[in-house]
Design a protein around this motif. Structure first.
Motif, PDB file in Angstrom:
ATOM      1  N   LEU A 114      -4.076   8.784  -3.783  1.00  0.00           N
ATOM      2  CA  LEU A 114      -3.013   7.772  -3.740  1.00  0.00           C
ATOM      3  C   LEU A 114      -2.562   7.351  -5.134  1.00  0.00           C
ATOM      4  CD1 LEU A 114      -4.203   5.419  -0.847  1.00  0.00           C
ATOM      5  CD2 LEU A 114      -2.179   6.882  -0.844  1.00  0.00           C
ATOM      6  N   TYR A 115      -3.508   7.253  -6.059  1.00  0.00           N
ATOM      7  CA  TYR A 115      -3.194   6.743  -7.396  1.00  0.00           C
ATOM      8  C   TYR A 115      -3.777   7.685  -8.461  1.00  0.00           C
ATOM      9  CZ  TYR A 115      -1.942   2.556  -4.805  1.00  0.00           C
ATOM     10  OH  TYR A 115      -1.355   1.680  -3.931  1.00  0.00           O
ATOM     11  N   PRO A 116      -3.175   8.875  -8.605  1.00  0.00           N
ATOM     12  CA  PRO A 116      -3.711   9.850  -9.574  1.00  0.00           C
ATOM     13  C   PRO A 116      -3.640   9.364 -11.016  1.00  0.00           C
ATOM     14  CG  PRO A 116      -1.569  10.549  -8.736  1.00  0.00           C
ATOM     15  CD  PRO A 116      -1.991   9.386  -7.896  1.00  0.00           C
ATOM     16  N   ASN A 117      -2.749   8.418 -11.298  1.00  0.00           N
ATOM     17  CA  ASN A 117      -2.596   7.883 -12.656  1.00  0.00           C
ATOM     18  C   ASN A 117      -2.797   6.372 -12.631  1.00  0.00           C
ATOM     19  OD1 ASN A 117      -1.577  10.507 -13.832  1.00  0.00           O
ATOM     20  ND2 ASN A 117       0.042  10.099 -12.329  1.00  0.00           N
ATOM     21  N   TRP A 118      -3.915   5.953 -12.033  1.00  0.00           N
ATOM     22  CA  TRP A 118      -4.143   4.532 -11.789  1.00  0.00           C
ATOM     23  C   TRP A 118      -4.064   3.700 -13.064  1.00  0.00           C
ATOM     24  CZ3 TRP A 118      -3.945   0.669  -8.637  1.00  0.00           C
ATOM     25  CH2 TRP A 118      -4.701  -0.488  -8.847  1.00  0.00           C
ATOM     26  N   THR A 119      -4.800   4.060 -14.066  1.00  0.00           N
ATOM     27  CA  THR A 119      -4.813   3.272 -15.299  1.00  0.00           C
ATOM     28  C   THR A 119      -3.441   3.240 -15.945  1.00  0.00           C
ATOM     29  OG1 THR A 119      -7.158   3.751 -15.674  1.00  0.00           O
ATOM     30  CG2 THR A 119      -5.874   3.040 -17.579  1.00  0.00           C
ATOM     31  N   GLN A 120      -2.729   4.359 -15.902  1.00  0.00           N
ATOM     32  CA  GLN A 120      -1.389   4.406 -16.491  1.00  0.00           C
ATOM     33  C   GLN A 120      -0.429   3.497 -15.733  1.00  0.00           C
ATOM     34  OE1 GLN A 120      -0.612   6.167 -19.404  1.00  0.00           O
ATOM     35  NE2 GLN A 120       1.141   4.782 -19.249  1.00  0.00           N
TER      36      GLN A 120
ATOM     37  N   GLU B  74     -18.199  11.887   3.054  1.00  0.00           N
ATOM     38  CA  GLU B  74     -17.141  12.576   3.784  1.00  0.00           C
ATOM     39  C   GLU B  74     -15.776  12.413   3.130  1.00  0.00           C
ATOM     40  OE1 GLU B  74     -17.201  11.211   7.782  1.00  0.00           O
ATOM     41  OE2 GLU B  74     -19.243  11.940   8.192  1.00  0.00           O
ATOM     42  N   LYS B  75     -15.714  11.745   1.981  1.00  0.00           N
ATOM     43  CA  LYS B  75     -14.445  11.595   1.257  1.00  0.00           C
ATOM     44  C   LYS B  75     -14.388  12.649   0.155  1.00  0.00           C
ATOM     45  CE  LYS B  75     -11.594   8.401  -1.403  1.00  0.00           C
ATOM     46  NZ  LYS B  75     -11.532   7.206  -2.245  1.00  0.00           N
ATOM     47  N   PRO B  76     -13.522  13.664   0.308  1.00  0.00           N
ATOM     48  CA  PRO B  76     -13.514  14.779  -0.643  1.00  0.00           C
ATOM     49  C   PRO B  76     -13.222  14.375  -2.085  1.00  0.00           C
ATOM     50  CG  PRO B  76     -12.259  15.317   1.342  1.00  0.00           C
ATOM     51  CD  PRO B  76     -12.565  13.861   1.408  1.00  0.00           C
ATOM     52  N   SER B  77     -12.389  13.345  -2.272  1.00  0.00           N
ATOM     53  CA  SER B  77     -11.957  13.002  -3.630  1.00  0.00           C
ATOM     54  C   SER B  77     -12.884  12.013  -4.325  1.00  0.00           C
ATOM     55  CB  SER B  77     -10.543  12.418  -3.589  1.00  0.00           C
ATOM     56  OG  SER B  77     -10.519  11.221  -2.808  1.00  0.00           O
TER      57      SER B  77
ATOM     58  N   CYS C 162      -8.496   1.940  -3.821  1.00  0.00           N
ATOM     59  CA  CYS C 162      -9.750   2.668  -3.649  1.00  0.00           C
ATOM     60  C   CYS C 162      -9.668   3.709  -2.538  1.00  0.00           C
ATOM     61  CB  CYS C 162     -10.873   1.681  -3.357  1.00  0.00           C
ATOM     62  SG  CYS C 162     -10.523   0.567  -1.989  1.00  0.00           S
ATOM     63  N   GLY C 163      -8.493   3.870  -1.932  1.00  0.00           N
ATOM     64  CA  GLY C 163      -8.325   4.879  -0.896  1.00  0.00           C
ATOM     65  C   GLY C 163      -8.225   4.283   0.492  1.00  0.00           C
ATOM     66  N   LYS C 164      -7.444   4.918   1.332  1.00  0.00           N
ATOM     67  CA  LYS C 164      -7.213   4.423   2.688  1.00  0.00           C
ATOM     68  C   LYS C 164      -8.064   5.210   3.683  1.00  0.00           C
ATOM     69  CE  LYS C 164      -3.145   3.022   3.636  1.00  0.00           C
ATOM     70  NZ  LYS C 164      -1.711   2.892   3.936  1.00  0.00           N
ATOM     71  N   ARG C 165      -8.597   4.487   4.619  1.00  0.00           N
ATOM     72  CA  ARG C 165      -9.443   5.065   5.657  1.00  0.00           C
ATOM     73  C   ARG C 165      -8.963   4.546   7.007  1.00  0.00           C
ATOM     74  NH1 ARG C 165     -15.923   3.719   6.110  1.00  0.00           N
ATOM     75  NH2 ARG C 165     -16.446   5.118   7.840  1.00  0.00           N
TER      76      ARG C 165
ATOM     77  N   GLN D 235       0.849  -1.178   0.000  1.00  0.00           N
ATOM     78  CA  GLN D 235       0.000   0.000   0.000  1.00  0.00           C
ATOM     79  C   GLN D 235       0.895   1.241   0.000  1.00  0.00           C
ATOM     80  OE1 GLN D 235      -3.434  -0.535   2.949  1.00  0.00           O
ATOM     81  NE2 GLN D 235      -2.038  -2.115   3.657  1.00  0.00           N
ATOM     82  N   GLY D 236       0.281   2.391  -0.160  1.00  0.00           N
ATOM     83  CA  GLY D 236       1.047   3.620  -0.029  1.00  0.00           C
ATOM     84  C   GLY D 236       1.002   4.548  -1.212  1.00  0.00           C
ATOM     85  N   GLY D 237       0.431   4.123  -2.319  1.00  0.00           N
ATOM     86  CA  GLY D 237       0.294   5.014  -3.449  1.00  0.00           C
ATOM     87  C   GLY D 237       1.246   4.736  -4.587  1.00  0.00           C
ATOM     88  N   GLU D 238       1.001   5.425  -5.689  1.00  0.00           N
ATOM     89  CA  GLU D 238       1.710   5.183  -6.944  1.00  0.00           C
ATOM     90  C   GLU D 238       3.219   5.374  -6.823  1.00  0.00           C
ATOM     91  OE1 GLU D 238       1.901   7.172 -11.414  1.00  0.00           O
ATOM     92  OE2 GLU D 238       0.115   7.436 -10.171  1.00  0.00           O
TER      93      GLU D 238
END
Length: 769
Positions: A365-371, A396-399, A340-343, A311-314
């Motif tokens: 976390l994954y702004p370019n997920w498909t890429q 409550e999830k802004p994104s 799908c995002g960390k909570r 975990q941790g992002g791209e």
């Protein structure tokens, strides 16, 4: 009546003081009736019923002068089921103690026994029953028991539970019952069949007692017990080569505590099951899986290396991938559960890292997920995501781009609260509620399929962790399904319907040869919709209740019940500190390294960071960690061709890839008592993993087998198959593993042997320096 009143005053039950009896009416002739390849004999002299196969072998028989059909009144208590934790308390009243056989009806295809059940030793009996036997396929004898008249209504005092009792003996060991994590042979135990959360501890102390004593934090019965499991199945295979299973989904239990009998208790008036015949355990598994379905072989890419769970992002994924390439780690895929995002969930003073159950990629976390998915695939590395059947409100999830919970709630696609007819909230711990998809609703299934295709698979992922399935409410007062099916009937079915839905998506997308979907919950027919199971959430611990040892027991147990393609989280999952004062649970380097060695000889080599990644040793921590990860991943990859043949056997014959030794040595008493100690990978590898801390050797048992020796893959030493125990050195990186001689693997193990020899020689030279 006076006697019964006195017993009641003393707190005793009338039926407990009366000897159970079976009587055969004068109109019933002592005879033997046939149905296909089976015979059913009414033995009036010995007051029993005997069923034999076409070879004359007894496959089922009742006890002398004892009812083989009984019934009781009373409602079981399953607890509130919060967080999937069900605490089962069976409740029986007014057991019928007398069974009569009044007539036998025989047709070309079936034998039907009819009679009555009573609570008193005087006629007339007041509950009718029928018990029929019908061969419906070669070596499949179906039995059906009905309590009461067909079509009769059910009232408060209606007998609506079937209890079946039949013969066993003290030397008969029982295996299977789905994934059982505490015992291998279940002889001497009572096994409940209810899909539920495995629990944290499952008997290991003090953790189990501490969790069960904190219901305000964890929910009731969060610690579980010896029999809490995600994947119970009402089926077994015995050392006498006998197999029986139920087709019912209602709660049942198998009582093996009395050595001379089996007692099956089913919360249903109509019980259907099968007796399966076969020459040996392998044939029994193969014949049984004709009914439950067989797991589909994994795609070849899954066997080429590690599935790196992190975990941790791209940015973190790309950085770790570069390091993995530096250490020449064979990587098959990344499993990115936080796509799908960390909570964060607060439990006491602890913060648990969990996920937003809203099935779209997280832009933070994954702004370019498909890429990212496509870049990895260009390097022949797949990506796996995570999905379950819950939907949480993401207001409550802004994104969040889409609120799937709000959509499903608006469309009426969630399981409902019967009191309010509003969407039911399911709890997964403090401040963690979500809606549950109603899989009985065809509109829900189609809607969620479209969500999965558009939001999950459209990026090019090659599968996912197909999580949960055990939180479905059990009580009709707590949940209502679209189809009207009672929760008591549907609860156990839910995980197999979840697997079926996911499998339909894979087939509709044409990804049968590409996708890997791994599940933790299952019921009888789940195998036919899966290609990978995992052993659920073990503690980051060494113990046999809920640690690394229990993972091995569970993987081997499942193989008897059609769960043939198994693996576990490398390193375990459950980790916490500060949740309960004085209790800390986290994995160290040694546990992680030994779990890597174990997983090299399972069906998938997948890591998990755990619920609190920062507390746990991870494969990417230091150079030493990368080196061990590379080494064990190479072992796994070197087995690809051999393992693929075993996967084909699983798909075509139902055989487990990881095999309990009793499958080959059913009459060896030492083998029959084994649980996690050692196993076969196919027929040509004997694996004795290191499962204890600070261990420098493992005692390995070599069952007797004429003309066979076992060659140590590391140092080349040979050990005769002569029923002996031998202490085998087990330095880190060299778990005791042996190849069968003379070789029967058609050269498919050559790559493993070559790698092991070179590694051993390198380590020897390195130590000398």
């Amino acid at each position: 009546m006076a006697t019964e009143s006195i017993l009641k005053f003393l707190g005793l039950k009338w039926e407990d003081q009366v000897e159970c009896r079976l009587s055969i009416g004068p109109a019933v002739a002592e005879a033997e009736y046939s149905t296909g390849n089976f015979t059913v004999a009414i033995d009036a002299e010995n007051l029993k019923v005997v069923v034999k196969s076409f070879t004359g072998r007894v496959v089922w028989q009742s006890l002398h002068n004892h009812p083989f059909v009984q019934s009781t009144l009373g409602e079981d208590d399953m607890g509130d089921g919060e967080g999937g934790c069900f605490d089962i308390k069976e409740h029986d009243e007014h057991l019928t103690v007398l069974q009569t056989i009044e007539r036998v009806e025989h047709t070309k295809n079936s034998v039907t026994i009819k009679g009555g059940l009573g609570t008193k030793l005087v006629p007339p009996t007041h509950v009718e029953y029928t018990f029929s036997f019908t061969e419906i396929a070669p070596k499949h004898l179906q039995f059906q028991v009905r309590i009461g008249k067909e079509g009769s209504g059910i009232h408060a005092n209606t007998y609506k539970r079937a209890i079946l009792t039949y013969e066993s003996h003290k030397e008969e060991d029982f295996y299977g019952f789905g994934e059982q994590f505490s015992y291998s042979t279940l002889k001497g135990q009572k096994v409940p069949i209810l899909v539920r959360e495995q629990g944290i501890g499952r008997g290991a102390q003090p953790i189990t007692a501490l969790l069960n004593s904190q219901p305000q934090i964890f929910g009731k019965f969060a610690g579980g017990d010896d029999f809490t499991t995600y994947a119970p199945i009402p089926q077994y295979i015995t050392s006498d080569n006998r197999c029986l299973f139920l087709e019912n989904s209602e709660y049942s239990s198998f009582d093996l505590r009395k050595l001379d009998r089996v007692v099956i208790r089913v919360n249903a008036r109509l019980v259907t099951g099968r007796i399966v015949d076969g020459r040996d355990m392998f044939e029994l598994i193969s014949n049984y899986t004709e009914y439950c379905g067989r797991m589909r072989a994994l795609p070849e890419w899954a066997g080429q290396g590690a599935i790196a769970g992190m975990q941790g992002g791209e940015d973190k994924v790309r950085q770790v991938y570069e390091r993995l390439k530096e250490y020449h780690v064979p990587v098959a895929a990344f499993w990115l559960q936080d796509w799908c995002g960390k909570r964060v969930q607060k439990v006491g003073k602890a913060e648990l890292k969990r996920l937003w159950w809203n099935w779209e990629s997280d832009d933070e976390l994954y702004p370019n997920w498909t890429q990212l998915v496509q870049d990895l695939k260009a390097d022949d590395v797949r990506t796996l995501s995570y999905v379950n059947t819950f939907l949480c409100d993401v207001k409550e999830k802004p994104s969040a781009r889409r609120n799937l919970y709000a959509e499903a709630h608006e469309k009426g696609l969630l399981v409902k609260d019967p009191k309010t007819n509003a969407s039911l909230y399911i709890s997964s711990g403090p401040e963690w509620d979500a809606g549950l998809l109603d899989l009985t609703n065809p509109e829900c299934r189609e809607w969620f399929k479209q969500v999965m295709k558009e939001s999950v698979f459209s990026s090019g992922v090659s599968g996912m962790m197909t999580d949960f399935g055990e939180y479905t409410p059990y009580d009709s007062s707590k949940a209502k399904f679209h189809s009207g099916v009672p929760p008591e009937v549907y609860h156990n079915q839910y995980p197999q319907e979840w697997a079926k839905l996911a499998d339909e998506i894979v087939h509709e997308l044409g990804l049968e040869e590409e996708a890997v979907l791994f599940h933790r919950s299952a019921f009888t027919k789940s195998p036919g919709y899966m290609n990978l199971m995992w052993a659920g959430d073990q503690n980051t611990a060494w113990d046999q209740h809920d640690g690394i040892k229990s993972a091995v027991t569970g993987m081997l147990s499942g193989g008897f019940s059609g769960l043939s393609i198994m693996h576990s989280d490398i390193g375990g999952y459950t980790t916490f500190s500060g949740v309960v004062p004085g209790l800390s649970l986290k994995r160290d380097k040694e546990l992680l390294f030994r779990w890597m060695e174990l997983s090299a000889f399972t069906c998938a080599f997948r890591t998990h960071e755990g619920i609190n990644p920062e507390m746990n040793a991870q494969f990417y921590d230091t150079e030493e960690h990368y080196l061990q990860f590379a080494h064990t991943a190479r072992i796994f990859a070197s087995l690809a061709k051999y393992r693929q043949r075993l996967l084909t056997e699983a798909q075509t014959q139902g055989y487990p890839v990881m095999r309990h030794p009793v499958l080959y040595h059913s009459q060896d008493k030492t083998v029959r008592g084994m649980s996690y100690h050692q196993f076969y990978l196919g027929s040509s590898l004997l694996v004795a993993p290191v499962l204890s801390p600070s261990a420098t050797f493992v005692k390995v048992y070599f069952p007797k087998e004429d003309g066979v020796t076992w060659r140590h893959i590391w140092n080349g030493k040979y050990y005769p198959a002569d029923s002996s125990y031998v202490a085998i050195d087990a330095p880190m990186g060299q778990p005791p593993v042996f190849v069968k001689e003379p070789r029967q693997d058609d050269g498919l193990l050559n790559e493993l042997m070559e790698y092991a020899t070179k590694y051993y020689e390198y380590e020897l030279v390195h130590k000398q320096k």
